[in-house]
Design a protein around this motif. Sequence first.
Motif, short mmCIF file in Angstrom:
data_model
loop_
_atom_site.label_atom_id
_atom_site.label_comp_id
_atom_site.label_asym_id
_atom_site.label_seq_id
_atom_site.Cartn_x
_atom_site.Cartn_y
_atom_site.Cartn_z
N ASP A 132 -51.93 72.93 -30.43
CA ASP A 132 -51.56 74.05 -31.30
C ASP A 132 -52.34 74.15 -32.59
O ASP A 132 -52.41 75.20 -33.20
CB ASP A 132 -50.07 73.96 -31.66
N LEU B 243 -54.95 76.55 -32.10
CA LEU B 243 -54.37 77.82 -31.65
C LEU B 243 -53.88 78.64 -32.84
O LEU B 243 -53.94 79.86 -32.83
CB LEU B 243 -53.20 77.51 -30.72
N ASN B 244 -53.41 77.95 -33.86
CA ASN B 244 -52.82 78.65 -34.99
C ASN B 244 -53.70 78.69 -36.22
O ASN B 244 -53.23 78.86 -37.33
CB ASN B 244 -51.47 78.02 -35.31
N GLY C 179 -57.68 81.71 -30.37
CA GLY C 179 -57.34 81.60 -28.95
C GLY C 179 -58.56 81.17 -28.14
O GLY C 179 -58.47 80.31 -27.25
N THR D 243 -48.05 70.57 -26.26
CA THR D 243 -48.05 71.79 -27.07
C THR D 243 -46.64 72.31 -27.35
O THR D 243 -45.70 72.02 -26.61
CB THR D 243 -48.86 72.91 -26.36
N SER E 140 -46.49 75.63 -27.69
CA SER E 140 -46.60 76.99 -27.15
C SER E 140 -47.08 76.93 -25.71
O SER E 140 -48.17 77.40 -25.40
CB SER E 140 -47.60 77.82 -27.96
N ASP F 136 -46.49 78.53 -23.20
CA ASP F 136 -46.69 79.79 -22.46
C ASP F 136 -47.90 80.57 -22.94
O ASP F 136 -48.24 81.59 -22.37
CB ASP F 136 -45.45 80.68 -22.59
N HIS F 137 -48.53 80.11 -24.00
CA HIS F 137 -49.68 80.85 -24.52
C HIS F 137 -50.80 80.90 -23.47
O HIS F 137 -51.09 79.89 -22.82
CB HIS F 137 -50.19 80.20 -25.80
N TYR F 138 -51.42 82.08 -23.34
CA TYR F 138 -52.42 82.21 -22.26
C TYR F 138 -53.61 81.28 -22.43
O TYR F 138 -54.21 80.85 -21.45
CB TYR F 138 -52.87 83.67 -22.11
N SER F 139 -53.98 80.94 -23.68
CA SER F 139 -55.11 80.03 -23.87
C SER F 139 -54.82 78.68 -23.24
O SER F 139 -55.69 78.04 -22.66
CB SER F 139 -55.40 79.82 -25.36
N GLU G 66 -57.73 87.56 -23.30
CA GLU G 66 -58.28 87.54 -24.66
C GLU G 66 -58.91 88.89 -25.01
O GLU G 66 -58.77 89.39 -26.11
CB GLU G 66 -59.30 86.40 -24.77
N TYR H 97 -56.42 91.38 -26.21
CA TYR H 97 -56.09 91.19 -27.63
C TYR H 97 -57.20 91.75 -28.52
O TYR H 97 -56.93 92.45 -29.50
CB TYR H 97 -55.86 89.69 -27.85
#
Length: 742
Positions: A575, A578-579, A586, A613, A615, A617-620, A636, A639
């Motif tokens: 993460d 990711l953040n 991403g 993680t 997250s 469920d995040h697609y990355s 991606e 987005y």
Amino acid sequence: MTYADIIVDISHEKLDKSFQYLVPEKLKEEIQVGMVVSIPFGRGNHVRKGYVVGISGEPKVKGIQLKSVAGIENDQETTESRLIALAGWMKENYGSTMIQALKTVLPIQKKMKAQEKRWITLLISREDGEKLLEELSMTRFKARIRLLEALLQNENGKIETAWASKELGTTASVLRYFEEQGIASVESDEVYRNAVADAENIPHVAPAVLSISQQMAVNQILSEWEHPDPRPVLLHGVTGSGKTEVYMELIDKVIKEGGQAIVLIPEIALTYQTVRRFYGRFGDKVSVINSRLSLGERYDQFKRAKQGELQVMVGPRSALFTPFGKLRLIIIDEEHESSYKSENSPRYHARETAIHRAKLEGARVILGSATPSMEAYYRAKEGEYVLVKLEARFEERPLPRVSIIDMREQLKKGNRLALSLELREDLSQCLKKGEQAMLFLNRRGYAGFVSCRSCGHVMKCPHCDVSLSEHNGRKLICHYCGYETVKPDKCPVCSSPYIGGFKAGTQQIQQVVEKEFPEARVLRMDYDTTRAKGSYEKILSAFSRHEADILIGTQMIVKGHDFPDVTLVGILAADLSLNADDYRSGERTFQLLTQAVGRAGRGRKEGHALIQTYSPDHYSIQTAAKQDYEEFYQEEMGYRLLMDYPPAAHMMAVLGSSEDEKLLETAMHYLGLFTGKIYAGKDLHVIGPAPASVGKVKDVYRRVLYLKHENYDLLVRIKDRLEEYIEINSGFRKVNIQFDFS
Ligand code: ADP
Ligand code: ZN
Ligand code: ZN
């Protein structure tokens, strides 16, 4: 009137000094940056050659009688003139001064001498030498005899002065005698150090027999090269698919045809292993450049390249400007790496710059990656680049199995450690079998985001869809638009009090691991343990000799290393990247995870990777676990399209910095107004200005204004207008403005 800025001597630091000349009517249409022209120079108006580095419609100083350009020397196109033309293009497209651009592309000789060696060379024939030796042997001049003997014994009739003085006791007077008698000469020549450490111990490696898929990739690339104007190739091959073998095959072809090649590799992956591979195949036709070389050594390498002694240059971003005269191929390995973007003006990207240089010189470009950048893949899909794929690992070795560990569950299971229960179990299995493990703490892009450890919610900007960053523990700020809000005490989604910054370091991880597995041998690799020269290589080679069981590290450990005994990879904080407060977070996460996962099971044993993680469920994270690039790209791109981020649109950042915070704020505010006004109705998005993600560095404040538009050229024109605006407005005198395109 047209004026040309001309540099007369480009071999020294004199670069800063250009002279302005008038361009006569008849040359106006023809003259271009990079051309070699003849000009009257100095008091005697001797005709000299000069390089055109700029063209303008205004004289720099008014009211001065300027000399005129005498003519254009079309046949004088040189390596330098092409590099100067490249600098001109970089200045135009990325925004910088011409001097900054020239200093980026031209090898400048610092006042440093190459190491000197002096040689004694026999001038007379061998027969005469033998006769002379006979005569001398009657005398008592033992030192003369020893020297002559040595010269006669040496195949080239040439020995080094230093050696002669040490081994034969050759003195200055002996040398003087040899020179006066015309027996031998003493001359120095410049020797250029070989930049490949330990080169003489690297054995030659015969070319590999390519697999069928590698051969098909080579053929596809060669058929594109048959076109008169071949497109750049994007070689998309999973980790371990053998891209490097494909590169070497093509380099081989280029060399055999008398051409030269540049191979760019991210600095961090430029290890002894990589260099060794190229050197083993191509021998001393190869040289390398890296940041550990001194300036003098770098200059040496460029000089060797220019003199045609080298045919392949391997190095990071700056190696792109190797002054090869017959450049035919530029390869950019790990094309997606962020280190290919310069952080100083001109803020060029090696990808576009390579493509432009290739165009100027008739060379071809190959971009390679297991996880192509969104930009490159987008262009490949649009047909601007050719997409070539290597879909399987060499010898069909399976890709590792990947599990995603939901860290929110760990809290419920009563585990508060940075290592999940699952990872602990797998580590103990791995150690039992005598295999190796890597634990990767993803710290890239860590910029203080705030999240909930109970439900995983991350505080984001409602306008930009990027993470907000914590400031002074109280405020949350968006680094694109400047949106601000108060840091909440409770999670706005689940009301849990476990909301806050994310803290974890490699040292803490090491403590946890050592406590859990006291019998395991652990190595740590991060900024702290690699500051000493050579320590980086030391840790990696110790690990590859299996002198440790577990390697813990930051992103430094995921790049391009081949450890066949590693069967387990644990990714501890997916993460963090990711953040990051960046629209590329991403993409960066997908790339890092895929590369990290790819470290497992490169040998004969199958590998396994765990991604921890908040997250899941995040697609990355999902797509990295499946190692499905195509699916990641589709998500991606959705987005990017929605938010108008590159490659869906182009973005220009206007970076302002100043010691005066108020002045900077006002200046940036006016820049925003000015652009908004003159380009109103052109679908231009003006965002900000906002504090930069590092808002203040060494007492210098930094603010950013973002402009988005689908037409790149329009952004370049806006940049030109802004440059003029800044030039004539006194409010900008104490504000530094730079441009950054993406
Ligand atoms: P990539 O650059 O795509 O990550 P590499 O070129 O490093 O892949 O190849 C992965 C491994 O497979 C390396 O150890 C390499 O030596 C080996 N390999 C790849 N292709 C061949 C081949 N044709 N013959 C022998 N070994 C190969
Ligand atoms: Zn929550
Ligand atoms: Zn925002």
